[in-house]
Every structure is written in structure tokens, then in C-alpha cells.
Design an enzyme around this catalytic site. Structure first.
Site, PDB file in Angstrom:
ATOM      1  N   GLY A  10       0.827  -1.198   0.000  1.00 53.38           N
ATOM      2  CA  GLY A  10       0.000   0.000   0.000  1.00 53.38           C
ATOM      3  C   GLY A  10       0.860   1.246   0.000  1.00 53.38           C
ATOM      4  CB  THR A 100      -9.953   7.304   7.312  1.00 53.08           C
ATOM      5  OG1 THR A 100     -10.494   8.167   6.310  1.00 53.08           O
ATOM      6  CG2 THR A 100     -11.110   6.502   7.902  1.00 53.08           C
ATOM      7  CE1 TYR A 124     -11.493   3.060   4.352  1.00 50.87           C
ATOM      8  CE2 TYR A 124     -12.201   5.361   4.295  1.00 50.87           C
ATOM      9  CZ  TYR A 124     -11.201   4.413   4.453  1.00 50.87           C
ATOM     10  OH  TYR A 124      -9.915   4.813   4.728  1.00 50.87           O
TER      11      TYR A 124
END
Length: 293
Positions: A10, A100, A124
Site C-alpha cells: 500500500g 481516516t 468504509y
């Protein structure tokens, strides 16, 4: 010193895999070596490797796809962090976990601080929020919330815009979503400092949640225009110049998952705790552009 790192392919994991080796042996894993959708595999891997610290930048990050794959998103973003936290507690080792801006609803006028109420609006966001809660069950945790990640490795907005300005003659980009881009290189540098601080200080007690992005703020439209302008300065032959990029509203660009209009994260806490000076997002974008063009 053994450092277990997830998500080595990632954006953040790739940078961390390169930089963490200065601190010890890095056991860098991807889906092939460590399937985060398989709790038993996670337990067995940690039992076998016995790390001294776990760093988890891996996540299910396909924001729109998560709306139709909630079970898989839950396994990777909630169950896997829960198992990592359980094993970290068993071994009494620190756990660094990435989260996030999507844990917030984006309705606040100012930048979000760590203690603001969360209210995720997408699958998400909800899974990342629930993953945070699982991590907090383990005392020795650092949760790093970030936003708008970009870098020279992997897929991100910067590289998408570079591709589009070579191919399209005009672009419509959302201009009413605000945030602070975070370079994967900066995220890795700060994580390195945090890990080094924790490992060197046996009495470290500043565990908890932190916000981490680059300095400055922008919106997607201004961000895209800046990328195009800087790319032209590097002699990239573009079809779409900055004046051919147009600002539109979020309502004009419907997506499966709802995006927060305000993704700005206040970074005062992490700067004060770890004595950091964070670079401006524009300087980091320029650096990445020089690497990829």
C-alpha cells in the site's frame, strides 16, 4: 527488535517498509503472507513471529466498493484490528494503527480535533470507526487518523489527475470538499519517529489517537489545478491545462459512498507531543511530481 508491518504494497506500507529497517528487523507482509480477512491466520502468524511492535497501515480502502462489499470491509477494517489488538495485549507490545477522516460526517466548520464526536456516513467510514474502537481496547495503541493520502507508489488522486490531463481536454473536479493532503512519505517519517520514541522510552505514556496530515488545506478542484500547473512547469505535455479544469459541486458528482465536505484534521496534538514540524502539502506534491514525471 522485530517490527511486524501489514500492507507493505500500500501507499503508506511501501514507504514504511523502506524506512523502518533503521530501527530493526521489519517483517513486512502483504495479502499473500498475511491474509487480514482470516483471523486465525493473523493469530498464527503473530504467534510464529513474536514481534516487538505491530504497525497496521493495511485497510480495505475502496470507499465506493465497500457499499456493496460490507462484509469484506468489516473483516479487514474491524475484525483484523481487533485480532491485532488482542495479540498485542497478549504480548504486551505497542500497536500503531492508521485510520481516516471518514470517521467524521464533515459537517463541522473548523478542522476536526481528536476529541470531536465521530459520525461516519459510509460503510468504509463506519468500519474504520469500529476498527478504532477495537484498537482502543488495547492500552498500548497509537491511532493515526489521516486523509487524502498520495505518493509516488500506488493509486491516488495525484496520479489519477496526471493521467487525466494527458488524456482529456477538460476536467470537472469537485470544489466543495475541503481537506489536507497527506504524503505517504511524511506519514512514514512521522511513524518512524513515533515508533523510535516508543521503543526508546520504557515509560512512554502518550498512547492514544492523533490526527496527521501535511500543513495547509485545499479542495479537490484547487488540488487538481495545482497538480496540472506544477506538471507543466516540469515540461509535461498536457492536453488539459489548469484553466480547462472546472469546479463542480459534490451534488453534481454522485458516488455510491457519501464523502465528508470537511476533511480537515487539526494536527496540533501530534506536533506538540512528538515535537514535529510538518511540511506543507504543496511542497510534498512537488516532490512526488519530480519522482513520477
Amino acid at each position: 527488535m522485530k517490527i511486524l508491518l501489514t500492507g507493505k504494497n500500500g501507499q503508506v506500507g511501501f514507504e514504511l517498509a523502506k524506512k523502518l529497517s533503521t530501527l530493526g528487523e521489519v517483517i513486512a507482509t502483504d495479502r499473500e503472507e498475511l491474509d487480514l480477512a482470516n483471523p486465525d491466520a493473523i493469530r498464527a502468524f503473530i504467534d510464529q513471529t513474536k514481534p516487538d511492535i505491530i504497525i497496521n497501515p493495511a485497510a480495505y480502502t475502496a470507499v465506493d466498493k465497500a457499499e456493496s462489499e460490507p462484509d469484506l470491509a468489516y473483516k479487514i477494517n474491524v475484525t483484523a484490528p481487533e485480532v491485532l489488538a488482542e495479540k498485542a495485549s497478549e504480548l504486551n507490545i505497542p500497536l500503531v494503527h492508521f485510520s481516516t477522516d471518514y470517521v467524521f460526517d464533515g459537517l463541522k466548520k473548523e478542522a476536526y480535533v481528536e476529541t470531536d464526536p465521530t459520525n461516519p456516513q459510509s460503510v468504509y467510514g463506519k468500519t474504520k470507526h469500529d476498527g478504532e474502537e477495537k484498537i482502543r481496547a488495547h492500552a498500548k495503541h497509537v491511532i493515526l487518523r489521516t486523509s487524502w493520502v498520495f505518493g509516488s507508489h500506488g493509486n491516488n488522486f495525484l496520479k489519477t489527475i496526471l493521467r487525466l490531463i494527458l488524456d482529456k481536454e477538460s476536467l470537472n473536479i469537485v470544489g466543495d470538499q475541503w481537506g489536507s493532503p497527506a504524503s505517504s512519505s511524511m506519514l512514514a517519517d512521522v511513524t518512524l519517529k513515533i515508533v523510535d520514541t516508543i521503543l526508546k522510552n520504557k515509560n512512554f505514556n502518550d498512547f492514544g489517537t492523533y490526527h496527521l496530515t501535511n500543513e495547509g488545506e485545499t479542495n479537490w478542484y484547487a488540488y487538481a489545478s495545482f497538480i496540472a500547473s506544477e506538471a507543466m512547469k516540469l515540461n509535461l505535455k498536457v492536453k488539459c491545462a489548469p484553466n480547462q479544469i472546472h469546479s463542480i459541486l459534490t451534488s453534481e458528482y454522485p458516488t455510491a459512498a457519501e464523502r465528508p465536505l470537511n476533511s480537515r484534521l487539526n494536527t496540533d496534538k501530534i506536533k506538540k507531543t512528538f515535537v514535529l514540524e510538518l511540511p506543507h502539502w504543496e511542497s510534498e506534491v512537488k516532490k512526488v511530481l519530480r519522482e513520477v514525471i
